[in-house]
Design an enzyme around this catalytic site. Structure first.
Site, mmCIF file in Angstrom:
data_model
loop_
_atom_site.group_PDB
_atom_site.id
_atom_site.type_symbol
_atom_site.label_atom_id
_atom_site.label_comp_id
_atom_site.label_asym_id
_atom_site.label_seq_id
_atom_site.Cartn_x
_atom_site.Cartn_y
_atom_site.Cartn_z
ATOM 1 N N HIS A 19 0.843 -1.199 0.000
ATOM 2 C CA HIS A 19 0.000 0.000 0.000
ATOM 3 C C HIS A 19 0.878 1.249 0.000
ATOM 4 C CE1 HIS A 19 -3.914 -2.051 1.313
ATOM 5 N NE2 HIS A 19 -3.009 -3.013 1.234
ATOM 6 N N ASP A 124 -6.295 5.553 2.104
ATOM 7 C CA ASP A 124 -6.433 4.158 1.727
ATOM 8 C C ASP A 124 -7.859 3.717 2.025
ATOM 9 O OD1 ASP A 124 -6.153 1.242 1.705
ATOM 10 O OD2 ASP A 124 -4.015 1.672 1.695
#
Ligand code: UDX
Length: 480
Positions: A19, A124
């Site tokens: 990520h 995110d």
């Protein structure tokens, strides 16, 4: 210039390798393409590792409007942060990071003499609490999901799968049953191809609930960014757009960054490493000595944990295939003792090379590499697609079960070895990939690599979508 007239984007990744690296690429792209102020909010843990193993500050030093800030992920330093323990991270972020994030934004501590107030949060998608904080403080929030559109769409369809009785699993579930309730992907996904979090018999399972709720709540954000491109996941994207019209497909981000930065600077930005482990570059010299397209690169990414039995089955299968291999096997990623049979040591001495962590983007570009045995992490999948490399997929968790199905059944640029890794199967699949079905896979892989390149060059879909994102971010002003 009046600070209130400038845009300031806060980028907030879920703090694990796959990520952090793609959201850093997004941050760099925004800095490269605009004068927008960008703050990258990293976990203290991930940031310390980046500082230790990369030239991060040097990489961003040419962007005067870029800043790093850190926040605790709530876990002790010695927590492994692996896929099998990811629920610990969900819990600690909720308990510790979330209130600190809110406090950081509401106190105005992210603005300073040179920095305007935050005008947009790009968070995110797993941490969708950012939408609530954004709403409360009247800051628009765009979510970024780091995995495939197809996986996102499968999660989105979970309520229908519950309604139809496909989920939760029970003792009688037929894992090979084709699903009828993931619209647009009928005849593609079987029960066993759903994201690993769906493999539950209990709908109140913490991991399952976290990802499903986060996905469904995406509709409340101001937009959704996906690291994919239109030609790659056409049908899932068409379905997602019905629910989330403001969709920015801007991937593959690593190739997009490479295309934009190298076209303006005339160089390949290999310095863009975002590794949380030390890269062992000795494997590049080893690759230099290998014949063209002869090596299978093996890596299971940043969060996979293998049992000792799985590790040995893979190792036997690869050695028995007789093909040359480079294996990046992360420290502490195998459970159990490390007593290695002599034939494996001998087989590796003759044909193989092992490192703890490889400079993967560079490895995949190397002319000696002919195939990739992967866990089907989304970054690895995209990196492989861009280099036209066929894959053998052994998904471990999360989105990887969906991604590997796309490789085996939709794109046909490799094989899906899901749910098995005995040495006979591994050997057979390595031979198929590197020899028996090589031409067939290479043809499909080359076609996809071409589409990926097209997406990130001027007028391509991802290129245009990034331009649109930049324009939209510039328009966002504080709604005070
Ligand atoms: C997981 C998910 O499966 C992924 O799809 C999700 O979006 C993020 O979390 P991970 O295990 O980290 O991912 O795999 P992947 O997404 O493939 O990312 C790993 C990254 O580490 C890749 O960019 C790869 O190039 C890099 N890597 C991996 C190295 O640089 N060296 C290595 O030795 C191994």
């Amino acid at each position: 210039m009046d600070q209130r007239s400038s845009s300031h984007v806060l980028i907030f990744p879920f703090p694990v390798q796959g990520h952090v690296n793609c959201m850093l690429r997004l941050a760099e792209l925004l800095c490269h393409e605009s004068s927008i102020h960008v703050t990258f909010l990293n976990s203290e843990f991930a940031h310390q590792r980046l500082l230790r193993y990369t030239d991060l500050h040097l990489r961003f030093s040419s962007y005067p409007n870029f800043y790093f800030r850190t926040i605790s992920d709530g876990l002790p330093a010695d927590h492994p942060r692996t896929g099998d323990r990811v629920v610990d991270l969900f819990n600690s972020i909720n308990a510790v990071t979330k209130p600190r994030f809110r406090e950081m934004l509401s106190s105005g501590s992210l603005q300073s003499s040179g920095r305007p107030p935050v005008t947009c949060i790009i968070a995110d998608g797993i941490m969708c609490f950012a939408i609530d904080v954004g709403n409360e403080l009247r800051i628009p929030t765009i979510l970024f999901r780091t995995f495939s559109a197809s996986c996102f769409w499968a999660f989105f369809c979970v309520p229908k799968l519950i309604e139809s009785g496909d989920l939760p699993l029970n003792g009688e579930s037929d894992m090979d049953k084709l699903l009828e309730n993931v619209e647009g992907m009928e005849n593609v996904l079987r029960l066993r191809d759903l994201p690993s979090f769906c493999r539950t018999t209990d709908l109140s399972d913490r991991g399952f609930l976290s990802v499903i709720l986060a996905t469904l709540r995406t509709t409340r954000a101001n937009g959704l960014i996906l690291n994919t491109f239109e030609d790659l996941e056409e049908s899932a994207l068409a379905q997602i757009r019905k629910h989330i019209p403001n969709l920015y497909t801007i991937g593959p981000l690593h190739a997009h960054l490479r295309a934009r930065v190298s076209s303006s600077r005339g160089e390949l930005p290999w310095r863009s490493s975002s590794s949380l482990w030390e890269e062992d570059r000795s494997c590049m010299a080893w690759l230099d000595e290998q014949p063209l397209k002869s090596v299978v690169y093996v890596s299971f990414g940043s969060m996979t944990v293998l049992t000792r039995n799985q590790f040995l089955e893979f190792w036997h299968g690869i050695v028995n295939s007789g093909k040359a291999f480079l294996w990046a096997i992360r420290p502490n990623s195998v459970i159990g003792d490390d007593n290695i049979p002599a034939e494996l040591i001998e087989g590796t001495r003759k044909k193989g090379y092992m490192v703890g962590w490889a400079p993967q983007e560079e490895v995949l570009v190397h002319p000696a590499v002919g195939g990739f045995l992967t866990h089907s992490g989304w970054n690895s999948t995209l990196e492989s697609i861009c280099e036209g490399l066929p894959m053998i997929c052994w998904p471990f968790y999360a989105d990887q079960q969906v991604n590997s199905r796309l490789v085996g059944a939709v794109w046909k640029n490799g094989v899906d070895m899901k749910d098995t890794c005995d040495r006979i199967t591994v050997e057979k699949m390595v031979k198929e990939l590197m020899e028996v079905r090589r031409d067939e896979f290479t043809k499909c892989s080359n076609r996809m690599a071409k589409l990926a390149r097209k997406a990130v060059t001027q007028h391509g879909s991802s290129y245009s979508n990034l331009d649109r994102l930049v324009e939209d971010l510039k328009k966002m002003k504080l709604q005070l």
